[in-house]
Write an enzyme that holds these catalytic residues in place. Structure first.
Site, PDB file in Angstrom:
ATOM      1  N   LEU A 118       0.858  -1.179   0.000  1.00 41.58           N
ATOM      2  CA  LEU A 118       0.000   0.000   0.000  1.00 41.58           C
ATOM      3  C   LEU A 118       0.897   1.232   0.000  1.00 41.58           C
ATOM      4  O   LEU A 118       2.018   1.190   0.511  1.00 41.58           O
ATOM      5  CB  LEU A 118      -0.891   0.044   1.254  1.00 41.58           C
ATOM      6  N   ASP A 119       0.401   2.333  -0.556  1.00 43.89           N
ATOM      7  CA  ASP A 119       1.143   3.586  -0.481  1.00 43.89           C
ATOM      8  C   ASP A 119       1.324   3.987   0.979  1.00 43.89           C
ATOM      9  O   ASP A 119       0.508   3.647   1.845  1.00 43.89           O
ATOM     10  CB  ASP A 119       0.379   4.710  -1.196  1.00 43.89           C
ATOM     11  N   ARG A 120       2.356   4.769   1.234  1.00 37.41           N
ATOM     12  CA  ARG A 120       2.626   5.240   2.598  1.00 37.41           C
ATOM     13  C   ARG A 120       1.397   5.918   3.213  1.00 37.41           C
ATOM     14  O   ARG A 120       1.059   5.681   4.386  1.00 37.41           O
ATOM     15  CB  ARG A 120       3.803   6.224   2.578  1.00 37.41           C
ATOM     16  N   THR A 173      -1.763   5.657   2.373  1.00 37.53           N
ATOM     17  CA  THR A 173      -3.008   4.908   2.287  1.00 37.53           C
ATOM     18  C   THR A 173      -3.127   3.995   3.504  1.00 37.53           C
ATOM     19  O   THR A 173      -2.190   3.279   3.848  1.00 37.53           O
ATOM     20  CB  THR A 173      -3.051   4.054   1.004  1.00 37.53           C
TER      21      THR A 173
END
Length: 234
Positions: A41-43, A45
């Site tokens: 996951l993105d940082r 998110t």
């Protein structure tokens, strides 16, 4: 191993990134005892993140993601009201340097660096014409795919520090990224179906409170329901 990743915590290390989920997994042990990440996951998110507790389990879980047997449902608050309110966006993406940072942008035709990217979307609810609560399902796993695709549609995700417009920045002042990995469904390594839901993050709760949404409004499987999202008043 199912984790509810908070916003702001990186999944893997990088330049100047010492604290990240992969490092924290050492709490379960090292070597064969160390859980293995099977997706990212993105940082910024929040939400569901899975790791395999044994090498065979990790291999099976990773295989489900690679074969697109994992159904991921994200919640997002976006600027405006997408029309149509549901569909599939197929738009190749490419990494590109913009100023002093790297962004993912729609690729030019015949760009050899372009990577296919496909996102399914549907409306859950809306607050007038200013904000829509969307369910997003990536059919591919490109970096920043959902954020780049929503910006390309003209409906950037609120609170996004990179993929935004002046209007979305003004509307989401004080909010974190309004993107949450809500639900994940995929084959369990031991058989059957594994379904995991992450509680609404503090960042999304703040967005819901500002625009008048309630988590109870959402269908757990919005891409399978016969009806569509309901309109809210101004």
């Amino acid at each position: 191993l199912a984790l509810n990743k908070p916003a702001g915590l990186a999944v893997q290390g990088g330049t100047k990134t010492r604290n990240h989920v992969d490092r924290l997994l050492s709490a379960w042990g090292e070597g064969l005892a160390r859980p293995r990440l099977v997706h990212r996951l993105d940082r910024d998110t929040s939400g569901v993140l899975l790791a395999g507790k044994t090498p065979p389990a990790a291999a099976r879980l990773a295989g489900s993601f690679a074969r697109r047997r994992a159904e991921k449902t994200y919640w997002a608050l976006v600027l405006g009201h997408p029309r149509p309110q549901d569909g599939i966006l197929s738009l190749p993406l490419v990494k590109k340097g913009v100023g002093d940072r790297e962004l993912v942008v729609p690729a030019e035709p015949k760009d050899p660096r372009a990577e296919p990217a496909e996102t399914e979307f549907t409306l859950i609810s809306r607050a007038g014409d200013r904000v829509s609560w969307m369910a997003l399902r990536p059919h591919t796993g490109r970096t920043h795919q959902l954020r780049a695709h929503m910006l390309a549609m003209g409906h950037p995700i609120l609170g996004d520090p990179k993929y935004n417009t002046p209007e979305s920045v003004a509307l989401s002042a004080g909010l974190g990224l309004q993107l949450h990995a809500r639900r994940l469904s995929l084959p369990h390594p031991s058989g059957g179906l594994l379904v995991v839901e992450a509680p609404v993050s503090p960042e999304m709760k703040a967005g819901f409170a500002r625009f008048g949404f309630d988590a109870s409004e959402a269908d757990p499987e919005p891409f399978r329901r016969p009806g569509r999202g309901a309109r809210r008043g101004n």
